[in-house]
Design a protein around this motif. Sequence first.
Motif, mmCIF file in Angstrom:
data_model
loop_
_atom_site.group_PDB
_atom_site.id
_atom_site.type_symbol
_atom_site.label_atom_id
_atom_site.label_comp_id
_atom_site.label_asym_id
_atom_site.label_seq_id
_atom_site.Cartn_x
_atom_site.Cartn_y
_atom_site.Cartn_z
ATOM 1 N N ASP A 20 0.807 -1.213 0.000
ATOM 2 C CA ASP A 20 0.000 0.000 0.000
ATOM 3 C C ASP A 20 0.849 1.276 0.000
ATOM 4 N N ILE A 21 2.050 1.173 0.591
ATOM 5 C CA ILE A 21 2.926 2.343 0.702
ATOM 6 C C ILE A 21 3.783 2.503 -0.556
ATOM 7 N N LYS A 49 5.252 3.143 -4.093
ATOM 8 C CA LYS A 49 4.793 4.044 -5.153
ATOM 9 C C LYS A 49 5.145 3.529 -6.546
ATOM 10 N N CYS A 64 7.949 2.926 -8.146
ATOM 11 C CA CYS A 64 8.938 3.662 -8.939
ATOM 12 C C CYS A 64 9.941 2.729 -9.636
ATOM 13 N N LYS A 65 9.982 1.494 -9.232
ATOM 14 C CA LYS A 65 10.834 0.461 -9.829
ATOM 15 C C LYS A 65 12.319 0.580 -9.498
ATOM 16 N N LYS A 73 -3.539 3.478 -4.149
ATOM 17 C CA LYS A 73 -3.157 4.773 -4.721
ATOM 18 C C LYS A 73 -3.038 4.698 -6.242
ATOM 19 N N PHE A 127 -0.928 2.595 -7.844
ATOM 20 C CA PHE A 127 0.427 2.241 -8.280
ATOM 21 C C PHE A 127 0.545 0.723 -8.432
ATOM 22 N N PRO A 152 12.826 5.330 -1.882
ATOM 23 C CA PRO A 152 12.656 6.673 -1.325
ATOM 24 C C PRO A 152 11.543 6.759 -0.276
ATOM 25 N N GLU A 153 10.763 5.735 -0.133
ATOM 26 C CA GLU A 153 9.620 5.820 0.777
ATOM 27 C C GLU A 153 10.002 5.143 2.088
ATOM 28 N N SER A 192 8.904 3.828 4.782
ATOM 29 C CA SER A 192 8.407 2.584 5.373
ATOM 30 C C SER A 192 7.925 1.569 4.346
#
Lengths: 478, 82
Positions: free
Chosen positions: B15-16, B18, B20-21, B41, B43, B64-65, B67
């Motif tokens: 869920d967190i 994004k 971005c790969k 979201k 993604f 970059p996220e 958690s």
Amino acid sequence: MAQKTVLRKPKGFMDVYKHKPGTEKDRTHYCPGCGHGILHKLIAEALEDFAVIDKTILISPVGCSVFAYYYFDTGNFQAAHGRAPAVGTAVSRANPDSIVISYQGDGDLAAIGGNNILQAANRGENMVVFFVNNAIYGMTGGQMAPTTLEGQKTTTTPYGRNPLSDGYPMQMCELLNQLTAPVYITRTSLHDMANIRKTRQAVRKAIRYASEKKGFSFVEVLSMCPSGWKMDAVRAQQWIKEKMIPRFPLMVLRDNAENTGPIERPVPVLDPEEVKKVLGYDTFETTGFKKRPGTMFRKVALRVAGFGGQGIMSTGIALANVGMKYGYNVSWLPSYGPEMRGGTANCSVKIQEDSIGAAECTEPNMVIAMNQPSLEKFEKLLVPDGILIYNSTLIDVEPSRKDIRVCPVPITGIADELGDTRVQSMVSVGAFAAVTGMFDPEEIKSLMPTLFAGKSEKVRKLNEEAVQKGYDHVKRNF
Amino acid sequence: MNKQWEYPYPEIDPDICKGCKLCVAACPKNVLVISSKLNSKGFHYSEYVGEGCIGCGNCFYVCPEPSAVTVYLRNYVEGEVS
Ligand SMILES: Cc1ncc(C[n+]2csc(CCOP(=O)(O)OP(=O)(O)O)c2C)c(N)n1
Ligand code: SF4
Ligand code: SF4
């Protein structure tokens, strides 16, 4: 440090981003693949590993990382655009034992804050600056930054950055490397794992230096802005490697910490008595002359104006000093500028029982105009019923306003009769005393040793005479 | 911590993430893939294929996220690291 068994969200971050508005308190606002998040994580990890979270104060910039304070479980400030190093300076000076981190983007640091960073670096402030170079203004939608590459298309350089009209990419590490004070200057990148790990080492080193009070560290990090660059994150890493690194070579430009001891700043002098002493006011006493409650002026808001060289500033200073001697609250505010070279110079003087707010007299109740341009400029500012003393030797045009009281005094002429036009200043002080009734000329004369400290007896006598003449002229004629 | 595990493995919060790969590209063993499913979201999130992780930590450090990724390193039994 014991080897880690789990790599998880570092404790340097808030558990829940409770300051973040809205419902998504479990994730950042950054775009997918944004380098800011990677650097955030490296910083948060180091703060946890070194157990310094509680003594760290992070200054957020303006830019995409403006909300860094949502995420870091440190002390936080958010500074005006480009001013993080100045705010960091204050924080560091006030809390010398804290670790201060200034976190800034390239628009923030190299454009609007260009001078701030130079000055903080030059003072060797004990702080770490993390400089995120993504070659663009991210937050505002991808405009050219000082670090934008030659030929790079941005929303403000649609044909590509042309050095002839837009200048060259600014290399901030190289610029700062010209200064003596910084202890550690390095440029790293987030474009692959090897370099992310090198960045991690640089982050840790810089934070360690700050905790050892080694001074100013600057870590520039080449960072992806997939949104601004309009490419996916993996391609953005490639772009750093191919385009950015040739212009921004990765290297340690300076690492002097070995030879640098902990910074010990001189202890600031905060004792008012001590300050008075250095300024020479320790022997200053009010005269004990009685204030005259009945004088027409309870509050003087005076503008003195004239040519540079007419003693305008001295008149203001003398009156402020006299007022202070009598125990009034006073202020003196000079207005210099190109006017130092002819034209009009002026100062604002306030003398009053109450404490003083703004020192500038925007609505004076009294003006001393020493020449025609000053008369023209300041007559119109006078409040109704205000008093205009003007130098009738040099001004032959009558003031135009009818709702003010006008008092022509041949100030330059009187001084000239005394043999020295430099005493114009004291002539106007005498005139002022007569008009306001605030001071007696004899009392002012008794202050000559203060007002003309270090001057000869002859100069003092001449100035005493000037005070008297100015005073008498007003008394005789009005 | 009383959790124990036999092999290193990453845990990605679907869920967190994004999508971005970056982690997919950074994984030396190519054991992360982008899911065909969307998270709340919108993604396509990253997933561990279930085996082959060597615990290098790349996906943790590149993500970059804060958690999104947790990596359980090595063969961990409470109190000892092998
Ligand atoms: C005084 C002032 N001028 C301009 C702006 C608009 N502004 C907001 S962010 C920004 C640029 C930020 O770019 P950068 O520092 O590169 O950070 P990034 O967003 O790329 O991380 C500008 C110009 C502002 N907020 N305040
Ligand atoms: S616009 Fe660029 S710098 Fe800003 S959050 Fe998105 S990717 Fe990051
Ligand atoms: S790096 Fe993080 S956000 Fe990006 S795909 Fe992997 S887990 Fe998701």
